[in-house]
Every structure is written in C-alpha cells, then in structure tokens.
Design a protein around this motif. Structure first.
Motif: not given
Length: 565
Positions: A384-402
């Motif tokens: 889905a394009g959400l680069y979130n894994t067990g070892s990587r937080s994939g939502y930080l960049a999007f929240c920074q945009v917000l």
C-alpha cells in the motif's frame, strides 16, 4: 402508510402502537420506526413529509429541552447554548452521512431536517459529507454544487457544523468524472497499473501529478481547481458552517496505493500487489535506479512479490528472510513510499493555500492496514506504500508532512479489537492504532478517531469510547484523549433494529458525559494558577517591607540584650 402519515402527530402516537413484547417497549419502538420512516420518506413519500418530520421532532428524544441543554457536550457553563460556535467541546462528535440522506436534503429538505435535528439533539457537533469529484465536475472546470448547497443550508438551520471530505476517487457506487474516464481511454497510463497490466480506475496514478493529461491540466491542477471552486461557491459558510475538510489522497480517500482493489482480485487477508507499472511510475523508478548506479533495478517492481490473495510466506519478497530487507528491497520500498509521500506533500500544500486562509481546518486520512502487522515485513502495508516494518517506523515522515502543513490526522478502526481478528492473519489493529497515535503525538498532529465498519453492538461502541478518552502510552509517549470523534454512518442501518438506535443514543450520551468531565477539569486547571497567584500576592502584601523587617530585628536584638543584663 400515506393515510397514516397524513394524520396529526397526536393521533399517530395513539393509534399506531405495535404489539408489546418482552423485548420491545412500545414508545421506543414507535420512536425508532418514526425516525426510520423519515429517511424513507425523503426518497419515497413526498406527500407525507410534513407530518413525518413533526413526529421525528416530537419523538426523537424523551428528555425535555432544558435537560438537553444541561447534559449537552458543549454545556461548559449553564448560560451557554449548543448553537454558539465558541462552545466546541473537547472532543466534538461528528457523524458521517450516507449519500442517500445528502441527496434527500436537495429533493426533500423537510424530511432530511428531521433526521439531522435528531442528531443535534443527541449532542452531535457536526456531520461529515462526501464531496464526490465525479458527481460535481461533469465537464472540465464546470461544477454543480446544488445538492451540497441544500445540505449546508439544512445543517445550518438545525445548528450542525459540516466537515466536507473531498473524494478524488471512486468506489462501487461512484466513478471518476466521465470526461476523466474518456481521457483515460486515450492515455490509460494515467491509472494505477499492477504487474499483470490491469488498470485501476478507482483513482488517478500519482505519476500524472505533473502530466497535463486532463484536458491540458495536470492532476494536481485539477484537484486544486476543484477545491478553489468549492471555496468560491461557499465562501460565506467557510469557517462558520463548513469548519473542516478531509483532503482525499488516494483510494477511499486515504494515503495509500490501491493495492487491495474493490473488485474480486483481492480478498482478506491477502497481501495485495504493488501498483507501479504505469509508464509514468516506471520512468520514475528507472531514473531513481540510475541515480544509485543500479540501472537494472529500474526495469520493474519485485518479481517475487506474489499476487493479491497470497500470504507473505508464499512469496520470496515478503518471507521473513525475503528480499524486502535486502539492499534492493530497501531501495525499491523507499522509492515506492517516497513517491506517495511527495504526492501528499504537494496536494496538502495546495489545499493549505486554497482553503487554509478561509478558516477551514484540514485533515488527511491514514488507512489502518492491520493484517500481517505482527509479521516482520508488514507485507500488506508495504504494497500500500506504507514503508512500516517490524524494524522501521513508516509513518513518521507522513506525520511530519501533516505537521508542516498544519493538517490533522484521521484514523479509523477505533472499534476493532485484536481478539476479534483471525489468528492466521497475524493482525493487531490495537497495536497499529497506538503506533499511529503516538507518531502523530510526537509531531503535535491532532487526531480524529472513527470506526471502520458501522457497528452498534456494545462491544464495538465501548471500544471506540475507550480508545477515544482513556489515557494510553506507547514507547514512552503519553496519549491523552483524541481531538475529535467521527461515527460512520447515519444510514438506514441505524434504524433497522430498535437496539441500533438505542445503542447509539446511549453511546452519544456517554460522549456528553466525557466532554462535561473534560470541561470541568479544564476549568479547575485554569482556576488553580489564579488561586496560587492570588495567595502569593496576599503573602507579599502581608509581609512587611525589608526596611521594617530590619528595624524589627534590631529591636528584638536590643530587647534580648536588655533581658540578659
């Protein structure tokens, strides 16, 4: 039914009693049936609208009006009323409206007014309305807002605020504008494409954000023109009646790729497929591969990523030792997610420029893709394009945009519990929601929480209530109550069974109680500093000046010496 509805309200109540049963109380059943009929009458019984609305207004609540004012979620002081805009509660409650009710505001506004007034009397702060691109823009830059003008007028009359949701996508009932689909026949690569070459006409590819494929305009220009036209058409209502706006960023209005399409290609808990095979995205991938000195990486997406309905362990890419965590895998996933992030950044920036100065709060939706969350790769999130894994937080960049664009975050799935999910899906909606809320809190992004599916059982309503108001903690980040609640949706299902309406009514009452408690707590906090400051000033006034203190000390010293002598 026609003859029945043409009687006076009092005669209806007296003569239309259903049989009493051990499960159903007569006044309650009448009440729910009346509200249900008000929605049906909006489309089916125009001649009976007036009497139906009177029934709804009389029977929608058994408490007197004064008690509503006392228990209202916005009753911060006894002399304030719900209609005052400055009295927004700590956690305002919005209810999504189904398309049928929105249309009823245009065709039969009196019937729709009864249903909306019912919500207002329960303490609902506002309603959420979908603004469909395909419905409004029938031709390039020709917009028809008639249906929404009627709805906004009815909402204003009953004292409800409106949150609009710009839907630059389609679903099983709506399509993109007909002229856009015609343009797509000439340029099919404007649509997202999977590995097999299947086009997804649910929304436009992010690859055409800067391609003039829409009658000479780019996709971003078309989206911006649409929002600008809305601003110009409703400039007098923005900030007062229309207070909030969700900016659609992808399929279902969410920040994501259409990796799990609405058709039969996908079923739960399939991992979905990468949507990067239109020629514009392939060109972007090729350029990115050239920049890192690996041109062969830009030929296509991963060859072993499986198909829509497969599970992670059935693929070479998403397996726990798969290539998703290889150098190539990290390159591809970074490119794939970055392209989506760039789309959100640019569209939200344009939305801020277009609507921000009009006094409208902006929001963006994140999907809660909770299946395979407990698997290392988080396969369904990756496609889905959400680069979130067990070892990587994939939502930080999007929240920074917000945070940069001062946009709030909308989350769904508040009613879901881990224990309700099948064990084979390795799902955890509760852990995912905590991660999303904590990430938003770290960037000071306000959060609106809603339900993913329309449920009226107490387990679902209580879970949504708990997650909205109870404090929580995620990896050292404290989470307080959410900033707003959105219940979806007000439709015929709300009145199909008596307990549905009663369950929602009781739940809305608990929301009023929570907000009243938060209001009291805020008042107490505001008084404490004043009280402390007043006590400090009093102590300073009672304390003598330094010179007097010195003289008194010298006198006491002389007295002691005299006593010793």
């Amino acid at each position: 039914m026609q003859s029945l509805l043409q009687r006076s309200p009092s005669s209806n109540i007296a003569k239309v009693e259903p049989r009493r049963t051990h499960k159903q109380h007569t006044p309650v059943a009448n009440h729910v049936a009346v509200v249900r009929r008000s929605l049906q009458a909006a489309c089916q019984a125009p001649a009976a609208l007036a009497s139906t609305v009177e029934l709804v207004q009389q029977r929608v609540h058994h408490q007197p009006e004064q008690q509503f004012q006392q228990n209202s979620i916005v009753a911060f002081s006894t002399h304030r009323r719900l209609e005052e805009p400055e009295q927004q509660p700590a956690v305002p409650l919005f209810v999504s409206l189904c398309d049928e009710l929105c249309a009823a505001c245009y065709r039969q506004p009196e019937a729709a007014r009864g249903g909306l007034k019912a919500l207002q009397r329960l303490g609902v702060w506002g309603v959420v309305v979908n603004i469909w691109w395909g419905q409004v823009e029938s031709a390039p830059q020709q917009y028809d807002w008639a249906q929404y003008q009627a709805l906004f007028q009815v909402a204003q009359e009953v004292g409800l605020r409106v949150k609009v949701s710009f839907c630059f996508h389609g679903d099983d009932k709506h399509t993109l504008p007909a002229w856009v689909l015609e343009e797509g026949k000439q340029c099919p690569d404007m649509f997202f494409t999977d590995r097999a070459g299947c086009r997804n006409t649910e929304c436009l590819s992010v690859g055409v954000d800067h391609v003039p494929a829409l009658a000479g305009r780019t996709a971003l220009q078309a989206y911006t023109d649409f929002m600008a036209a809305f601003r110009d058409a409703f400039s007098e209502l923005l900030g007062s009646v229309v207070t909030d706006a969700d900016i659609g960023l992808g399929p279902r209005g969410e920040f994501r790729y259409p990796s799990t399409p609405l058709d039969s290609r996908w079923n739960f808990p399939g991992i979905g497929e990468f949507q990067c095979y239109d020629r514009f995205m392939v060109a972007s991938l090729s350029a990115a591969a050239q920049q890192v000195g690996q041109p062969h990486w830009g030929n296509s997406g991963p060859h072993d990523a499986g198909s829509y309905c497969q599970w992670p362990h059935q693929t070479g890419f998403f397996h726990h030792q798969g290539s998703w965590d290889s150098e190539y895998g990290r390159f591809f996933l970074q490119w794939y997610s970055s392209l989506l992030l760039l789309h959100a950044d640019q569209l939200l920036g344009r939305a801020r420029q277009t609507l921000g100065d009009a006094g409208v709060r902006l929001h963006a939706k994140l999907p809660t893709i909770h299946w395979w969350y407990n698997q290392a790769a988080h396969a369904a999130e990756l496609t889905a394009g959400l680069y979130n894994t067990g070892s990587r937080s994939g939502y930080l960049a999007f929240c920074q945009v917000l945070s940069r664009h001062r946009v709030g975050l909308v989350l769904t799935g508040g009613e879901m519990r881990d224990c309700e999910q099948p064990s084979y899906a390795l799902a955890s909606p509760e852990a995912l929601l905590l991660q999303l809320r904590a990430t938003a809190a770290s960037q000071q992004v306000p959060v609106t929480l809603g339900n993913l599916s329309t449920r009226f059982d107490q387990a679902a309503l209580s879970e949504l209530e708990r997650k909205s108001f109870e404090p929580a903690c995620y990896r050292g980040i404290d989470l307080e109550h959410v900033d707003a609640l959105c219940f979806g949706s007000m439709s015929e299902s709300m009145f199909e069974e008596t307990q549905n309406w009663l369950g929602f009514k009781d739940w809305a009452g608990r929301m009023r109680e929570h907000n009243a408690a938060l209001a009291a707590e805020r008042q107490l906090r505001s008084r404490r500093p004043l009280a402390a400051r007043g006590k400090q000033q009093q102590q300073q006034q009672e304390q003598p000046p330094p010179q007097q203190q010195q003289v008194a000390a010298e006198q006491q010293q002389e007295e002691r010496q005299s006593a010793l002598v």
